[in-house]
Design a protein around this motif. Structure first.
Motif, PDB file in Angstrom:
ATOM      1  N   ASP A  95       0.902  -1.115   0.074  1.00  0.00           N
ATOM      2  CA  ASP A  95       0.093  -0.247   0.078  1.00  0.00           C
ATOM      3  C   ASP A  95       0.809   1.243  -0.064  1.00  0.00           C
ATOM      4  O   ASP A  95       2.222   1.127   0.554  1.00  0.00           O
ATOM      5  CB  ASP A  95      -0.954   0.063   1.271  1.00  0.00           C
ATOM      6  CG  ASP A  95      -1.858  -1.221   1.227  1.00  0.00           C
ATOM      7  OD1 ASP A  95      -2.288  -1.325   0.107  1.00  0.00           O
ATOM      8  OD2 ASP A  95      -2.323  -1.628   2.367  1.00  0.00           O
ATOM      9  N   GLU A  96       0.460   2.477  -0.640  1.00  0.00           N
ATOM     10  CA  GLU A  96       1.065   3.562  -0.381  1.00  0.00           C
ATOM     11  C   GLU A  96       0.909   4.216   0.659  1.00  0.00           C
ATOM     12  O   GLU A  96      -0.384   4.934   0.791  1.00  0.00           O
ATOM     13  CB  GLU A  96       0.683   4.455  -1.922  1.00  0.00           C
ATOM     14  CG  GLU A  96       1.353   3.739  -3.047  1.00  0.00           C
ATOM     15  CD  GLU A  96       0.952   4.549  -4.380  1.00  0.00           C
ATOM     16  OE1 GLU A  96       0.770   5.900  -4.194  1.00  0.00           O
ATOM     17  OE2 GLU A  96       1.067   4.035  -5.214  1.00  0.00           O
ATOM     18  N   LEU A  97       1.361   4.317   1.670  1.00  0.00           N
ATOM     19  CA  LEU A  97       1.044   4.877   3.109  1.00  0.00           C
ATOM     20  C   LEU A  97       2.095   6.132   3.093  1.00  0.00           C
ATOM     21  O   LEU A  97       3.236   6.097   2.711  1.00  0.00           O
ATOM     22  CB  LEU A  97       1.313   3.856   4.248  1.00  0.00           C
ATOM     23  CG  LEU A  97       0.580   2.916   4.318  1.00  0.00           C
ATOM     24  CD1 LEU A  97       0.973   1.906   5.707  1.00  0.00           C
ATOM     25  CD2 LEU A  97      -0.689   3.053   4.438  1.00  0.00           C
ATOM     26  N   ALA A  98       1.605   6.991   3.725  1.00  0.00           N
ATOM     27  CA  ALA A  98       2.241   8.363   3.979  1.00  0.00           C
ATOM     28  C   ALA A  98       3.686   7.906   5.146  1.00  0.00           C
ATOM     29  O   ALA A  98       3.392   7.393   5.856  1.00  0.00           O
ATOM     30  CB  ALA A  98       1.380   9.206   4.818  1.00  0.00           C
ATOM     31  N   TYR A  99       4.665   8.687   4.645  1.00  0.00           N
ATOM     32  CA  TYR A  99       5.811   8.247   5.721  1.00  0.00           C
ATOM     33  C   TYR A  99       5.272   8.605   7.017  1.00  0.00           C
ATOM     34  O   TYR A  99       5.791   7.843   7.978  1.00  0.00           O
ATOM     35  CB  TYR A  99       6.949   9.450   5.259  1.00  0.00           C
ATOM     36  CG  TYR A  99       8.090   9.421   5.836  1.00  0.00           C
ATOM     37  CD1 TYR A  99       9.014   8.309   5.974  1.00  0.00           C
ATOM     38  CD2 TYR A  99       8.285  10.059   7.305  1.00  0.00           C
ATOM     39  CE1 TYR A  99      10.415   8.195   6.723  1.00  0.00           C
ATOM     40  CE2 TYR A  99       9.375  10.207   8.077  1.00  0.00           C
ATOM     41  CZ  TYR A  99      10.261   9.153   7.812  1.00  0.00           C
ATOM     42  OH  TYR A  99      11.262   9.236   8.507  1.00  0.00           O
ATOM     43  N   THR A 100       4.568   9.568   7.444  1.00  0.00           N
ATOM     44  CA  THR A 100       4.208   9.744   8.803  1.00  0.00           C
ATOM     45  C   THR A 100       3.577   8.774   9.581  1.00  0.00           C
ATOM     46  O   THR A 100       3.650   8.272  10.540  1.00  0.00           O
ATOM     47  CB  THR A 100       3.269  11.070   8.984  1.00  0.00           C
ATOM     48  OG1 THR A 100       2.224  11.116   8.256  1.00  0.00           O
ATOM     49  CG2 THR A 100       4.399  12.483   8.556  1.00  0.00           C
ATOM     50  N   THR A 101       2.638   8.066   8.687  1.00  0.00           N
ATOM     51  CA  THR A 101       1.809   6.834   9.146  1.00  0.00           C
ATOM     52  C   THR A 101       2.690   5.666   9.379  1.00  0.00           C
ATOM     53  O   THR A 101       2.538   4.947  10.220  1.00  0.00           O
ATOM     54  CB  THR A 101       0.782   6.353   7.898  1.00  0.00           C
ATOM     55  OG1 THR A 101      -0.034   7.664   7.730  1.00  0.00           O
ATOM     56  CG2 THR A 101      -0.082   5.373   8.403  1.00  0.00           C
ATOM     57  N   VAL A 102       3.803   5.545   8.327  1.00  0.00           N
ATOM     58  CA  VAL A 102       4.699   4.508   8.611  1.00  0.00           C
ATOM     59  C   VAL A 102       5.239   4.644   9.794  1.00  0.00           C
ATOM     60  O   VAL A 102       5.692   3.706  10.737  1.00  0.00           O
ATOM     61  CB  VAL A 102       5.753   4.242   7.452  1.00  0.00           C
ATOM     62  CG1 VAL A 102       6.766   3.225   7.776  1.00  0.00           C
ATOM     63  CG2 VAL A 102       4.570   3.756   6.277  1.00  0.00           C
ATOM     64  N   VAL A 103       5.841   5.850  10.033  1.00  0.00           N
ATOM     65  CA  VAL A 103       6.700   6.294  11.440  1.00  0.00           C
ATOM     66  C   VAL A 103       5.760   5.793  12.707  1.00  0.00           C
ATOM     67  O   VAL A 103       6.349   5.569  13.627  1.00  0.00           O
ATOM     68  CB  VAL A 103       7.190   7.581  11.442  1.00  0.00           C
ATOM     69  CG1 VAL A 103       7.684   8.268  12.752  1.00  0.00           C
ATOM     70  CG2 VAL A 103       8.312   8.004  10.328  1.00  0.00           C
ATOM     71  N   THR A 104       4.564   6.408  12.738  1.00  0.00           N
ATOM     72  CA  THR A 104       3.752   5.980  13.847  1.00  0.00           C
ATOM     73  C   THR A 104       3.181   4.603  13.992  1.00  0.00           C
ATOM     74  O   THR A 104       3.386   4.300  15.264  1.00  0.00           O
ATOM     75  CB  THR A 104       2.075   6.654  13.478  1.00  0.00           C
ATOM     76  OG1 THR A 104       2.236   8.181  13.232  1.00  0.00           O
ATOM     77  CG2 THR A 104       1.177   6.402  14.426  1.00  0.00           C
ATOM     78  N   ILE A 105       3.171   3.847  12.844  1.00  0.00           N
ATOM     79  CA  ILE A 105       3.089   2.332  13.279  1.00  0.00           C
ATOM     80  C   ILE A 105       4.226   1.840  13.749  1.00  0.00           C
ATOM     81  O   ILE A 105       4.424   0.998  14.796  1.00  0.00           O
ATOM     82  CB  ILE A 105       2.818   1.791  11.881  1.00  0.00           C
ATOM     83  CG1 ILE A 105       1.378   1.952  11.496  1.00  0.00           C
ATOM     84  CG2 ILE A 105       2.909   0.162  12.111  1.00  0.00           C
ATOM     85  CD1 ILE A 105       1.165   1.686   9.976  1.00  0.00           C
ATOM     86  N   LEU A 106       5.511   2.202  13.380  1.00  0.00           N
ATOM     87  CA  LEU A 106       7.083   1.693  13.959  1.00  0.00           C
ATOM     88  C   LEU A 106       7.049   1.830  15.226  1.00  0.00           C
ATOM     89  O   LEU A 106       7.420   1.351  16.207  1.00  0.00           O
ATOM     90  CB  LEU A 106       7.985   2.138  12.831  1.00  0.00           C
ATOM     91  CG  LEU A 106       8.272   1.573  11.587  1.00  0.00           C
ATOM     92  CD1 LEU A 106       9.057   2.246  10.800  1.00  0.00           C
ATOM     93  CD2 LEU A 106       8.514   0.011  11.830  1.00  0.00           C
ATOM     94  N   THR A 107       6.540   3.272  15.676  1.00  0.00           N
ATOM     95  CA  THR A 107       6.681   3.930  17.006  1.00  0.00           C
ATOM     96  C   THR A 107       5.987   3.013  17.746  1.00  0.00           C
ATOM     97  O   THR A 107       6.090   2.607  18.869  1.00  0.00           O
ATOM     98  CB  THR A 107       6.294   5.342  17.209  1.00  0.00           C
ATOM     99  OG1 THR A 107       7.262   6.021  16.299  1.00  0.00           O
ATOM    100  CG2 THR A 107       6.297   5.865  18.614  1.00  0.00           C
ATOM    101  N   ARG A 108       4.512   2.792  17.400  1.00  0.00           N
ATOM    102  CA  ARG A 108       3.711   1.807  18.152  1.00  0.00           C
ATOM    103  C   ARG A 108       4.074   0.307  18.482  1.00  0.00           C
ATOM    104  O   ARG A 108       4.108   0.110  19.438  1.00  0.00           O
ATOM    105  CB  ARG A 108       2.210   1.877  17.669  1.00  0.00           C
ATOM    106  CG  ARG A 108       1.421   3.197  17.590  1.00  0.00           C
ATOM    107  CD  ARG A 108       0.074   3.032  16.993  1.00  0.00           C
ATOM    108  NE  ARG A 108      -0.316   4.041  16.919  1.00  0.00           N
ATOM    109  CZ  ARG A 108      -1.692   4.463  16.110  1.00  0.00           C
ATOM    110  NH1 ARG A 108      -1.833   3.558  15.352  1.00  0.00           N
ATOM    111  NH2 ARG A 108      -2.197   5.471  16.420  1.00  0.00           N
ATOM    112  N   LEU A 109       4.829  -0.179  17.368  1.00  0.00           N
ATOM    113  CA  LEU A 109       5.230  -1.384  17.586  1.00  0.00           C
ATOM    114  C   LEU A 109       6.649  -1.553  18.482  1.00  0.00           C
ATOM    115  O   LEU A 109       6.742  -2.290  19.436  1.00  0.00           O
ATOM    116  CB  LEU A 109       5.995  -1.968  16.500  1.00  0.00           C
ATOM    117  CG  LEU A 109       4.721  -2.200  15.254  1.00  0.00           C
ATOM    118  CD1 LEU A 109       5.110  -2.488  13.688  1.00  0.00           C
ATOM    119  CD2 LEU A 109       3.933  -3.404  15.659  1.00  0.00           C
ATOM    120  N   HIS A 110       7.328  -0.300  18.561  1.00  0.00           N
ATOM    121  CA  HIS A 110       8.445  -0.120  19.504  1.00  0.00           C
ATOM    122  C   HIS A 110       7.914   0.051  20.808  1.00  0.00           C
ATOM    123  O   HIS A 110       8.431  -0.556  21.844  1.00  0.00           O
ATOM    124  CB  HIS A 110       9.082   1.117  19.129  1.00  0.00           C
ATOM    125  CG  HIS A 110      10.436   1.258  20.121  1.00  0.00           C
ATOM    126  ND1 HIS A 110      10.295   2.265  20.957  1.00  0.00           N
ATOM    127  CD2 HIS A 110      11.475   0.771  20.306  1.00  0.00           C
ATOM    128  CE1 HIS A 110      11.320   2.364  21.796  1.00  0.00           C
ATOM    129  NE2 HIS A 110      12.121   1.253  21.325  1.00  0.00           N
TER     130      HIS A 110
END
Length: 124
Positions: A39-54
């Motif tokens: 999917d074409e996700l916004a960079y900020t969305t990817v950062v948010t998801i990675l932060t949540r996983l962390h």
């Protein structure tokens, strides 16, 4: 008439990002993850998801320049085991939950569990 976008199931984006991390041979930057997602996700969305996983302890990160690189802490089996442990930790009657779980195992799963408890098997 307004076209409604299809909503993902809860946790679907996290699962997609985890899948990308699992398939990587090295820690990935948010840009790397974004490029590997279907999917074409916004960079900020990817950062948010990675932060949540962390924050959940599912992914770890290391500083790389001004940003972070991420990798999965566990494989899929490890993540499932972590979830099962979390459920048990939140139950007031842990013994009853474990007893009920064991009585609901298939014969083959019960055999695997017995072998593991005897030290004859090893987690995969």
């Amino acid at each position: 008439m307004r076209k409604e976008s299809a909503r993902r199931a809860p946790g679907a984006l996290e699962a997609e990002v985890l899948s990308v991390l699992w398939s990587a041979d090295e820690p990935l930057s948010p840009t790397d993850v974004q490029a590997r997602l279907e999917d074409e996700l916004a960079y900020t969305t990817v950062v948010t998801i990675l932060t949540r996983l962390h924050d959940k302890g599912v992914a770890s990160r290391e500083k790389h320049g001004r940003s972070f690189r991420y990798h999965a802490v566990d494989d899929e089996a490890g993540l499932a085991a972590r979830k099962m442990t979390k459920v048990l930790d939140n139950e007031p009657d842990r013994d009853s939950v474990l007893a009920r779980f064991v009585t609901q195992l298939s014969e083959s799963d019960e055999a695997v569990l017995r072998d593991l408890l005897r030290g004859k098997g090893r987690p995969r």
